[in-house]
Design a protein around this motif. Structure first.
Motif, PDB file in Angstrom:
ATOM      1  N   GLU A 270      39.627  44.366  42.722  1.00 34.82           N
ATOM      2  CA  GLU A 270      39.198  42.921  42.532  1.00 34.82           C
ATOM      3  C   GLU A 270      38.905  41.634  42.110  1.00 34.82           C
ATOM      4  OE1 GLU A 270      37.689  43.198  46.851  1.00 34.82           O
ATOM      5  OE2 GLU A 270      36.979  40.754  46.611  1.00 34.82           O
TER       6      GLU A 270
ATOM      7  N   ASP B 298      40.999  38.247  41.867  1.00 34.60           N
ATOM      8  CA  ASP B 298      39.601  37.537  41.135  1.00 34.60           C
ATOM      9  C   ASP B 298      40.101  36.076  39.556  1.00 34.60           C
ATOM     10  OD1 ASP B 298      37.386  37.808  43.500  1.00 34.60           O
ATOM     11  OD2 ASP B 298      36.331  38.223  42.787  1.00 34.60           O
TER      12      ASP B 298
ATOM     13  N   TYR C 156      33.149  32.959  35.351  1.00 37.68           N
ATOM     14  CA  TYR C 156      32.484  33.335  37.148  1.00 37.68           C
ATOM     15  C   TYR C 156      30.850  33.115  36.892  1.00 37.68           C
ATOM     16  CZ  TYR C 156      30.344  34.365  41.608  1.00 37.68           C
ATOM     17  OH  TYR C 156      29.482  34.794  42.310  1.00 37.68           O
TER      18      TYR C 156
ATOM     19  N   THR D 282      35.035  46.074  42.966  1.00 41.80           N
ATOM     20  CA  THR D 282      34.340  45.273  43.670  1.00 41.80           C
ATOM     21  C   THR D 282      35.125  44.089  43.770  1.00 41.80           C
ATOM     22  OG1 THR D 282      32.252  46.837  43.308  1.00 41.80           O
ATOM     23  CG2 THR D 282      31.956  44.717  43.722  1.00 41.80           C
ATOM     24  N   GLY D 283      34.252  42.750  44.126  1.00 38.96           N
ATOM     25  CA  GLY D 283      34.396  41.209  43.656  1.00 38.96           C
ATOM     26  C   GLY D 283      33.491  40.495  43.105  1.00 38.96           C
ATOM     27  N   VAL D 284      33.695  39.079  42.719  1.00 39.35           N
ATOM     28  CA  VAL D 284      33.152  39.352  41.419  1.00 39.35           C
ATOM     29  C   VAL D 284      31.570  38.970  41.989  1.00 39.35           C
ATOM     30  CG1 VAL D 284      32.620  38.115  38.872  1.00 39.35           C
ATOM     31  CG2 VAL D 284      35.068  37.867  40.726  1.00 39.35           C
ATOM     32  N   ARG D 285      31.336  38.315  43.018  1.00 40.41           N
ATOM     33  CA  ARG D 285      29.723  37.884  43.962  1.00 40.41           C
ATOM     34  C   ARG D 285      29.322  39.154  44.074  1.00 40.41           C
ATOM     35  NH1 ARG D 285      34.095  35.284  44.953  1.00 40.41           N
ATOM     36  NH2 ARG D 285      35.833  37.539  45.932  1.00 40.41           N
TER      37      ARG D 285
ATOM     38  N   LEU E  34      29.204  41.988  42.389  1.00 40.48           N
ATOM     39  CA  LEU E  34      28.784  41.834  40.982  1.00 40.48           C
ATOM     40  C   LEU E  34      27.217  40.683  40.507  1.00 40.48           C
ATOM     41  CD1 LEU E  34      29.292  43.375  38.357  1.00 40.48           C
ATOM     42  CD2 LEU E  34      30.508  40.974  38.020  1.00 40.48           C
TER      43      LEU E  34
END
Lengths: 215, 215
Positions: free
Chosen positions: A21, A25, B30, B116-119, B121
């Motif tokens: 993911e 992103d 990000y 896993t998405g960056v959020r 993270l």
DNA sequence: AATGTTACCATACTTAGGTATGGGATGGCA
DNA sequence: TGCCATCCCATACCTAAGTATGGTAACATT
């Protein structure tokens, strides 16, 4: 294919599928900020194919090689078939020399490395959108040299070829058919490979080769 | 370790190293936009270590597992030693069960998946910064099942034992001697292993097992 | 006590893998 | 031109691998 061709909105429609993911992103963040691109994402091959059938072929499709549903190049072929002639490329980390061959032979428009920054990515996409085939320089160079040198001599082209089949657990007869060679010839190559890798049999040869990064 | 502890600037100093430049780009884009974090990046373990020695320990260090210089967990240990007690975590795609054990036993503060998405993270980083150990739920669940389950049933203890010999390229006779069993018994186990792994021979079994992270 | 699972051994058989040897064709290079 | 490496094919032989079938024993679950 026309270089300026596109859809009504004038944006390049891009479809990207990857089970990481994080990578998605990147695209969502970076490429969408490039005003001439419009990005759709998915996490499996099936998701990607659904997007294509739902909204028609994309101008550029990028598929992760190790994503669920891909099964090597067979998933790539499916995507190419469905995307109606428009470019489909592979995005991956460290492809083996043989995968490269298979990918390009399957009709892919190119290969994008994850070791590449996002900036050159946009260029690669535009390049493929223009109908060209994209492949990073380091791959072209590596492709023939590769590691392939061992303490007992370097592996020949044919040996590397056979080795890559061994690494998939294929048996001599299959390899012979695929390469249009006689089975005894394959056996000879296998024996030679084992010697050079200091292995006593094909299974060990595969293990050693993997550890050495030959495949 | 203090939860609020930090450096003079008040920002959490983060060091990330990964040979996938794309991943680095995510962080640069990000995380830096999160005002309480300051990100430094590198592409090899050595680069990362240089950063640490040059500017002192970072509040959180994230290392890619497959990056040049890592050599499995040995690179992780080096980083932990150098980073003076502050958290060092691993970022990877699909870790094998064994790797998970090794990583955590080596004293890592956690594991971050690229799936896993960056959020989430950013949350993981703050969590580890607070001195906690972070591991994604899906990994914790997998860990207890100890891998070894396949779609065709789970491998028995003996089968795992035999499999580990196969993975070294040993032949049936050797395995039989080592395990004080009869050779036919070994053959039987091998056959059973191949069935469960959907492999057609021992070489494929080893390949599949490695890919599944069973060994 | 019956059942199911796992582990174990055996015989017999077929196929695959590996070794040894020899020979022919190509192409680069000293 | 002769030499060498690589590649290709073939025959023959032996060993290893894999399959099929059947049977014994230990042990936990029901």
């Amino acid at each position: 294919m026309s270089i300026t061709g596109g859809n009504g909105s004038g944006k390049i429609r891009i479809l990207i599928a990857d089970d990481h993911e994080m990578v998605l992103d990147v695209f969502a963040m970076y490429l969408s900020s490039a005003s001439d691109m419009e990005v759709t994402t998915g996490k499996t091959l099936d998701e990607a194919l659904d997007h294509i059938t739902a909204s028609g072929p994309f101008d550029v499709v990028l598929l992760d090689l190790n994503m669920p549903g891909m099964n090597g190049v067979s998933g790539l072929r499916r995507a190419i078939r469905i995307n109606g002639g428009k470019p489909v490329a592979i995005i991956t980390g460290n492809p083996t020399p043989r995968m490269l061959d298979e990918i390009m032979n399957a009709g892919s428009s190119g290969i994008v490395l994850k070791t590449t920054g996002v900036r050159s990515l946009a260029n690669a996409i535009r390049f493929m959108y223009a109908g060209e085939h994209y492949m990073p320089l380091e791959l072209v160079r590596e492709r023939h040299n590769a590691g392939r040198t061992t303490k007992n001599g370097r592996l020949s082209d044919k040996e590397m070829m056979v080795l890559s089949y061994l690494a998939e657990g294929k048996q001599n007869k299959e390899i012979a058919n695929d390469l249009k060679l006689a089975e005894p010839t394959i056996k000879m190559h296998v024996t030679s490979i084992c010697k050079k890798l200091s292995a006593t049999n094909r299974t060990q040869a595969v293990i050693v080769a993997r550890d050495l990064g030959l495949i």
